[in-house]
Enzyme design. Structure first.
Site, PDB file in Angstrom:
ATOM      1  CB  ILE A  11      -1.004   0.121   1.142  1.00 57.93           C
ATOM      2  CG1 ILE A  11      -2.253   0.812   0.971  1.00 57.93           C
ATOM      3  CG2 ILE A  11      -0.423   0.219   2.544  1.00 57.93           C
ATOM      4  CD1 ILE A  11      -3.083   0.740  -0.376  1.00 57.93           C
ATOM      5  CE  LYS A  87      -8.322  -1.681   5.612  1.00 60.25           C
ATOM      6  NZ  LYS A  87      -7.900  -2.669   4.572  1.00 60.25           N
ATOM      7  CG  ASP A 165      -6.848  -6.217   5.273  1.00 60.89           C
ATOM      8  OD1 ASP A 165      -6.227  -5.624   6.019  1.00 60.89           O
ATOM      9  OD2 ASP A 165      -6.652  -5.870   3.816  1.00 60.89           O
TER      10      ASP A 165
HETATM   11  P1  NAP Z   1       2.584  -5.619   3.078  1.00 61.93           P
HETATM   12  O1  NAP Z   1       2.756  -5.133   1.750  1.00 61.93           O
HETATM   13  O2  NAP Z   1       2.404  -7.042   3.615  1.00 61.93           O
HETATM   14  O3  NAP Z   1       3.261  -4.977   4.240  1.00 61.93           O
HETATM   15  C1  NAP Z   1       3.262  -3.652   4.311  1.00 61.93           C
HETATM   16  C2  NAP Z   1       4.971  -3.542   5.138  1.00 61.93           C
HETATM   17  O4  NAP Z   1       4.748  -3.534   6.474  1.00 61.93           O
HETATM   18  C3  NAP Z   1       6.142  -4.502   4.800  1.00 61.93           C
HETATM   19  O5  NAP Z   1       6.428  -4.208   3.504  1.00 61.93           O
HETATM   20  C4  NAP Z   1       6.862  -4.370   5.916  1.00 61.93           C
HETATM   21  O6  NAP Z   1       7.563  -3.217   5.418  1.00 61.93           O
HETATM   22  C5  NAP Z   1       5.979  -3.950   7.027  1.00 61.93           C
HETATM   23  N1  NAP Z   1       5.780  -5.041   8.024  1.00 61.93           N
HETATM   24  C6  NAP Z   1       5.151  -6.111   7.714  1.00 61.93           C
HETATM   25  N2  NAP Z   1       5.181  -6.984   9.097  1.00 61.93           N
HETATM   26  C7  NAP Z   1       5.744  -6.322   9.825  1.00 61.93           C
HETATM   27  C8  NAP Z   1       6.091  -6.537  11.102  1.00 61.93           C
HETATM   28  N3  NAP Z   1       5.912  -7.654  11.806  1.00 61.93           N
HETATM   29  N4  NAP Z   1       6.822  -5.552  11.735  1.00 61.93           N
HETATM   30  C9  NAP Z   1       6.938  -4.287  11.201  1.00 61.93           C
HETATM   31  N5  NAP Z   1       6.698  -4.150  10.012  1.00 61.93           N
HETATM   32  C10 NAP Z   1       6.179  -5.009   9.294  1.00 61.93           C
HETATM   33  O7  NAP Z   1       0.842  -5.036   3.494  1.00 61.93           O
HETATM   34  P2  NAP Z   1       0.075  -4.060   2.982  1.00 61.93           P
HETATM   35  O8  NAP Z   1      -0.704  -4.673   1.676  1.00 61.93           O
HETATM   36  O9  NAP Z   1       0.883  -2.851   2.268  1.00 61.93           O
HETATM   37  O10 NAP Z   1      -0.972  -3.541   3.884  1.00 61.93           O
HETATM   38  C11 NAP Z   1      -0.505  -2.893   5.042  1.00 61.93           C
HETATM   39  C12 NAP Z   1      -1.750  -2.103   5.587  1.00 61.93           C
HETATM   40  O11 NAP Z   1      -2.446  -1.351   4.516  1.00 61.93           O
HETATM   41  C13 NAP Z   1      -2.935  -2.820   6.039  1.00 61.93           C
HETATM   42  O12 NAP Z   1      -3.366  -2.378   7.300  1.00 61.93           O
HETATM   43  C14 NAP Z   1      -3.793  -3.104   5.050  1.00 61.93           C
HETATM   44  O13 NAP Z   1      -5.163  -3.246   5.450  1.00 61.93           O
HETATM   45  C15 NAP Z   1      -3.675  -1.565   4.388  1.00 61.93           C
HETATM   46  N6  NAP Z   1      -4.140  -1.759   2.906  1.00 61.93           N
HETATM   47  C16 NAP Z   1      -3.661  -2.517   1.936  1.00 61.93           C
HETATM   48  C17 NAP Z   1      -4.343  -2.241   0.770  1.00 61.93           C
HETATM   49  C18 NAP Z   1      -3.702  -3.326  -0.314  1.00 61.93           C
HETATM   50  O14 NAP Z   1      -4.242  -3.196  -1.541  1.00 61.93           O
HETATM   51  N7  NAP Z   1      -2.757  -4.247   0.306  1.00 61.93           N
HETATM   52  C19 NAP Z   1      -5.156  -1.388   0.401  1.00 61.93           C
HETATM   53  C20 NAP Z   1      -5.494  -0.462   1.414  1.00 61.93           C
HETATM   54  C21 NAP Z   1      -4.914  -0.580   2.389  1.00 61.93           C
HETATM   55  P3  NAP Z   1       9.290  -3.235   5.643  1.00 61.93           P
HETATM   56  O15 NAP Z   1       9.833  -4.477   5.053  1.00 61.93           O
HETATM   57  O16 NAP Z   1       9.404  -2.179   5.014  1.00 61.93           O
HETATM   58  O17 NAP Z   1       9.638  -3.023   7.112  1.00 61.93           O
END
Ligand code: NAP
Length: 307
Positions: A11, A87, A165
């Protein structure tokens, strides 16, 4: 104002970085990531180093999954900086209440964002519904988890919330637009036999409103809310970006491109006014579903790479 972005994953790359690049209010002054960096932006692998070395950064936006977010947010507030939360704002309700109290005590801004509330049709839907009676409603939020969360095991771990989610986006819109609040009456969750969180959920609320969340939909994706009222039918499609009333198009935007820029405008307004915005009503419905639901064990879930 200078802001740091922590958690450089899907995101952050899809939405936060483009929104910040176009922002008149914010400069992306640093990133915090254990693994990634953004070209041309100073990178820190540890939040405490950033907070110690960059007193010029006023706010930190946290884009990591909900389970690890509390510790980051607490440290940001402890260091006297404003915090913006993706969120869902946390893994539990109580931890977000604790953050809210902490921000208030320190005179800082805490913004628990709901990007879907910034979708093109949501404000107009809320305004049209004001003063009307909702007779019934149907939410259908069906998408392909393999497409939107490729390989993200955290969504199926405790605190990852599974299909809630994305489903919480629908609930964030519902709680924003309804003229009177509803509460959960019953729920059914489908949980893959090898996972901790639901892959599908069917909810029934007071007031005749139902929700069908499913992460197994391949092909066309569905993010629709239909409400029947005493004054006609309201349909919010495309995750709140397309609004129709009695079949007449009121707002239409086929992407969510405006949502994150609007979140950063709001964050700037909140910081300037030294206010917080923390509404946990969408998450209350998720917590209630987890408490109330009948659970069905369904077939194990594997990512494409595991099949
Ligand atoms: P993601 O790519 O799996 O994770 C985002 C980043 O968070 C990872 O690249 C990592 O960054 C960090 N991270 C993961 N696990 C961690 C841990 N245990 N401790 C510390 N940092 C950690 O997830 P995402 O899809 O971006 O989603 C993240 C948030 O955005 C969620 O709450 C989701 O609901 C929201 N969101 C997602 C989307 C979507 O389309 N995916 C849309 C709207 C909102 P580093 O490696 O840089 O540390």
């Amino acid at each position: 104002m200078k802001l740091a972005l922590a958690g450089i994953g899907k995101i952050a790359l899809d939405q936060h970085i483009p929104a910040l690049a176009a922002s008149k209010d914010w400069e992306l002054a640093a990133t915090v990531s254990r693994n990634a960096s953004v070209e041309g932006v100073p990178a820190f692998s540890d939040l405490s180093e950033l907070l110690a070395q960059r007193p010029d950064i006023e706010a930190v936006s946290l884009a990591m999954p909900p389970a690890p977010r509390y510790d980051y947010a607490r440290a940001v507030l402890e260091a006297g900086r404003h915090a913006m939360l993706e969120k869902p704002p946390g893994a539990t309700l109580a931890e977000v209440h604790a953050l809210e109290r902490h921000a208030r005590q320190k005179g800082l801004t805490l913004f628990a964002t709901w990007h879907s509330r910034m979708a093109r049709g949501v404000a107009a839907a809320r305004d049209w519904l004001a003063g009307k009676t909702v007779l019934s409603g149907k939410i259908v939020w069906r998408e392909d988890v393999r497409h939107w969360h490729p390989g993200q095991d955290w969504v199926f771990e405790p605190g990852g919330m599974g299909v809630f989610d994305p489903g919480i986006n629908a609930l964030s819109i519902l709680t924003e637009i309804l003229p009177a609040p509803v509460h959960l009456a019953s729920a059914e969750l489908d949980v893959p036999a090898n996972r901790q969180t639901p892959i599908a959920a069917r909810l029934r609320f007071s007031g005749g409103i139902t929700a069908d969340f499913d992460w197994r939909q391949e092909g066309p994706q569905t993010w629709d809310i239909t409400l029947e009222t005493d004054a006609g039918r309201l349909v919010l499609g495309m995750g709140g970006n397309v609004l129709e009333i009695d079949g007449r198009a009121i707002e239409s935007e086929e992407t969510l491109s405006g949502e994150y820029p609007a979140l950063y405008v709001r964050m700037a307004e909140l910081v300037r006014a030294r206010k917080s915005d923390v509404d946990l009503s969408p998450m209350v419905h998720v917590a209630d579903a987890m408490m109330l639901a009948r659970r069905n064990a369904v077939e194990p879930f594997f990512w494409d790479t595991q099949r």
